[in-house]
Motif scaffolding. Structure first.
Motif, mmCIF file in Angstrom:
data_model
loop_
_atom_site.group_PDB
_atom_site.id
_atom_site.type_symbol
_atom_site.label_atom_id
_atom_site.label_comp_id
_atom_site.label_asym_id
_atom_site.label_seq_id
_atom_site.Cartn_x
_atom_site.Cartn_y
_atom_site.Cartn_z
ATOM 1 N N TYR A 136 29.011 22.019 25.219
ATOM 2 C CA TYR A 136 28.113 21.507 26.255
ATOM 3 C C TYR A 136 26.721 22.104 26.079
ATOM 4 N N PHE A 137 26.694 23.417 25.858
ATOM 5 C CA PHE A 137 25.412 24.083 25.663
ATOM 6 C C PHE A 137 24.793 23.682 24.327
ATOM 7 N N LEU B 36 23.211 23.669 33.951
ATOM 8 C CA LEU B 36 23.861 22.998 32.823
ATOM 9 C C LEU B 36 25.349 23.305 32.833
ATOM 10 N N LEU B 37 25.650 24.554 33.213
ATOM 11 C CA LEU B 37 27.041 25.004 33.183
ATOM 12 C C LEU B 37 27.888 24.143 34.113
ATOM 13 N N MET C 51 20.915 31.951 29.482
ATOM 14 C CA MET C 51 19.837 30.957 29.372
ATOM 15 C C MET C 51 19.920 29.906 30.474
ATOM 16 N N ASP C 52 21.110 29.735 30.996
ATOM 17 C CA ASP C 52 21.320 28.715 32.035
ATOM 18 C C ASP C 52 20.912 29.227 33.418
ATOM 19 N N LEU D 282 20.839 24.709 23.293
ATOM 20 C CA LEU D 282 20.723 26.114 23.689
ATOM 21 C C LEU D 282 21.326 27.037 22.651
ATOM 22 N N TYR E 1 24.843 34.441 25.657
ATOM 23 C CA TYR E 1 23.509 33.848 25.508
ATOM 24 C C TYR E 1 23.324 32.583 26.344
ATOM 25 N N ALA E 2 24.209 31.610 26.135
ATOM 26 C CA ALA E 2 24.021 30.323 26.812
ATOM 27 C C ALA E 2 24.107 30.493 28.330
ATOM 28 N N TYR E 3 25.035 31.345 28.765
ATOM 29 C CA TYR E 3 25.187 31.590 30.203
ATOM 30 C C TYR E 3 23.898 32.179 30.782
ATOM 31 N N ASP F 292 16.728 36.581 25.267
ATOM 32 C CA ASP F 292 15.727 36.470 24.210
ATOM 33 C C ASP F 292 15.660 37.691 23.299
#
Lengths: 547, 166
Positions: free
Chosen positions: A472-473, B117-118, B46-47, A478, B42-44, B61
């Motif tokens: 999804y990401f 997004l999550l 960034m969200d 991302l 990371y993605a978490y 980052d």
């Protein structure tokens, strides 16, 4: 008595000790349950992942050509500095100072905006811009300034030597201090400029589509092959990580027999439908309209074809020598200069499929569509369907486009055993009726019609089960910006490949043969639309025929 | 002066079961991450949205920070889970767990108009499962059980113990 008392005490103490121990460790067995559960889960996952007997892919990330150290500096000439020309110059390492300022400002407003940083970190391609050419003074002057911006600075920055501005492309091609040219003029000039550049011994990076008329397509191929120049057609999708992986999936027959491919274009904005801004400062005094009209020989080829097939209604409607700002800036809307959806957007999709499956020129093409939304006087359609048949490959490729709806339909390769959805990521879904995966489906190892294999660019490991969240990401860009360390502009990679091929005497990925296939496929689609009948490719004669 | 808390047996059982279940949740979350070499927060991060987003993005980052946060998160979850299940140093781990959950909650606060997004597994408004679990842990903090049933009974054997009602 005393002895018995002591015994009782000991007994009580031992019993109390046992009770205390039980109370202390009462919940510890839960850890055993957890360990058992984790073991069972890992075993289950391992079985689910163990599809190596039917799903053989290398755990190797695709690679692209790198810049070799100590290569010769290449002296560039730039022809055409409109929207795409500016993008190509940026990819080559030369951005307009105002663009740099805009990136800086965006970065200051939003620290998450990494475009400025990314651009400043973009590798130096060891090129110098010695000449620029644009027939619109505002663009020409901007190109001079941009070509001198070797330090990638803003309006108040430091500049290097300015390239010479040529008012006619022929003068630029005659210059001794230019080794290679990037052509980003309108479609009706691509072929002529490429032919003349090849004759002048200049290497060519030409924007797509390769040609505007069918007859010039042969001339381009001959000129490029005879001159031995390095030619790259501007389908930067050739550098897309996931396309390279998709080729491996096809080559390894993961999808089974692929009989239908669906590719699409969906846009829903004036800009996407080529209704570009009329730039301030444009007038008959600042635009060389005569040069814009095109090469006389090409215009004759175009007019001959249209008239011979009763297609005059698609020409004009204004006279070619009639100055028009709309036609100058929005030339893609008229067949007089454009190749329509076929040349502009179908070609990207066709080239992607050709890159992945080596389909070559289709056996036949059928098209339909019309001007259904943008009733602005354009002659090219805003809705187009083109069907290419490849009977020797048992394959149909269906292209479907609209410029009035943005619903993403993606690229889908439909095989007997699985479907592959291709974008910046890859998702493979196994078909419930697959023969190859039947046993695994029956064992419950593969669940059909749910994402079974995902490829996320930047990941070196190929995993049959990427978690839903990760995918999804990844699809939103991302993950790959992190895993890859940094994101690359595919146009930059495509230009870099071309330059490295010049330095090393190599052949680029979208070379003249690929370009010839792209151009002929697009022309077949266009002619099928214009004439309202199926077009065929005669392999032996290398001709487009009607029956 | 230490206050002795006295529980009935059902009260004690209920609290211990609650402690073990929360512990199980933490422990398994930690194990899943530790066993997956590709796992990253990371993605978490960034969200993240809301007023604290910049802090989360800053961590994401910076590869060095991110690495530390990843390790702290996966091993933090693991050790907290282990502690709650076995009743070992439970007071410390309960506070740690509440802090960790607060970090999760603040990164994805379900405010009106928040759009992440999550993918969420339920419908939330202001209150989400992180907040509920923080409240549960608070209950476990003020109604401790590990000195009755748990390794803390042994560790703190010389100190005052909470005892069940006879």
């Amino acid at each position: 008595m005393a002895k018995d008392k002591n015994k009782d005490k000991d007994k009580q103490s031992a019993s109390s000790g046992r009770r205390a121990m039980i109370k202390t460790l009462a919940t510890v067995p839960v850890l055993g349950a957890m360990a058992y559960g984790v073991y069972q889960k890992s075993k289950y996952d391992h079985i689910r992942r163990n599809v190596s007997d039917v799903f053989k892919l290398d755990n190797i990330a695709p690679t692209v050509m790198q810049t070799q150290p100590n290569g010769q500096q290449i002296r560039l000439g730039m022809i055409g500095f409109g929207i795409r020309g500016k993008q190509l110059m940026r990819a080559a390492g030369f951005a307009e100072p105002s663009h740099i300022d805009a990136l800086k400002e965006a970065c200051m407003k939003n620290s998450r905006d990494s475009r400025y940083k990314d651009y400043m970190e973009q590798e130096d391609l060891n090129v110098v811009v010695n000449g620029v050419c644009d027939i619109f003074d505002v663009y020409g002057e901007a190109a001079v300034l941009t070509g001198s911006n070797k330090y990638r600075e803003g309006v108040n920055g430091k500049f290097g030597p300015a390239p010479k501005r040529y008012r006619h492309y022929k003068e630029l091609l005659a210059a001794d201090d230019i080794d290679a040219v990037i052509i980003a003029a309108p479609d009706h000039w691509h072929g002529t400029m490429t032919i003349e550049a090849a004759k002048a011994g200049k290497h060519v990076y030409c924007e797509k589509p390769m040609s505007w008329t069918v007859p010039e397509t042969y001339l381009i191929r001959d000129a490029v092959k005879q001159s031995g120049i390095v030619f790259q057609l501007g389908h930067q999708g050739r550098q897309t990580d996931s396309y390279l992986k998709a080729k491996e999936i096809i080559d390894k027959n993961i999808l089974g027999s692929v009989n239908l491919i669906e590719v699409c274009t969906n846009r829903n904005a004036p800009n996407g439908a080529w209704v570009y801004d009329i730039i301030k400062g444009s007038s008959p005094d600042t635009i060389d309209w005569k040069q814009f009209e095109g090469n006389e020989e090409r215009i004759r080829e175009y007019a001959d074809y249209m008239k011979a097939n009763g297609l005059e209604r698609y020409m004009g409607p204004q006279e070619r020598n009639h100055f028009s700002l709309e036609r100058f800036f929005r030339w893609r809307c008229w067949w007089d200069y454009s190749t329509g959806l076929s040349g502009d957007l179908l070609t990207h999709e066709f080239d992607a499929v050709n890159q992945i499956m080596k389909v070559g020129i289709p056996h036949s093409a059928t098209s339909s569509g019309g001007v259904y939304f943008f009733k602005d006087g354009r002659t090219v359609p805003d809705v187009l369907q083109t069907t290419f048949e490849f009977p020797d490959k048992n394959l149909t490729m269906l292209y479907s486009a609209t410029l009035a709806n943005e619903r993403n339909r993606g690229k889908v390769f439909m095989g007997h055993d699985a479907s592959m959805e291709l974008s910046n990521t890859i998702t493979v879904l196994v078909d419930p009726r697959s023969t190859r995966y039947k046993e695994k489906i029956n064992q419950g190892i593969i669940r059909p019609n749910v994402p079974f294999f995902n490829y996320v660019p930047g990941q070196t490991e190929v995993d049959a089960i990427t978690s839903a969240t990760e995918l999804y990401f990844a699809q939103r860009g991302l993950v790959n910006s992190y895993i890859g360390g940094k994101k690359y502009d595919t146009t930059f990679l495509h230009i870099r490949e071309w330059l490295e091929c010049i330095r090393g005497g190599l052949t680029p990925s979208c070379n003249i043969d690929q370009g010839f296939e792209e151009a002929m496929a697009a022309h077949m689609g266009t002619r099928a639309y214009l004439e309202g009948r199926t077009m065929y490719w005669d392999k032996d004669k290398e001709e487009i025929t009607r029956s | 002066m230490k206050v002795k808390i006295l529980y009935t047996t059902p009260q004690l059982c209920g609290l211990v079961v609650l402690r073990v279940l929360v512990g199980w949740h933490f422990l398994y979350e930690g194990i899943v991450k530790i066993l997956n070499p590709k796992w990253t927060s990371y993605a978490y991060l960034m969200d993240a949205k809301g007023i604290f987003r910049k802090g989360y993005h800053f961590i994401a980052d910076n590869p060095g920070f991110l690495k530390i946060v990843n390790i702290l998160n996966e091993w933090g979850l693991f050790l907290i889970g282990l502690s709650l299940i076995t009743g070992c140093l439970t007071r410390m781990s309960t506070i740690g767990a509440m802090a960790l959950l607060a970090v999760y909650y603040l990164s994805h606060i379900p405010f009106v108009g928040a759009d992440y997004l999550l993918p969420s597994e339920g419908a939330y408004l202001w209150v989400d499962k992180n907040l509920i679990e923080i409240a549960v842990l608070f209950v476990l903090l003020v109604f401790p059980t590990s000195r009755i049933t748990g390794i803390d009974r042994f560790i703190f054997k010389d100190q005052a113990k909470v005892k069940p009602v006879k």
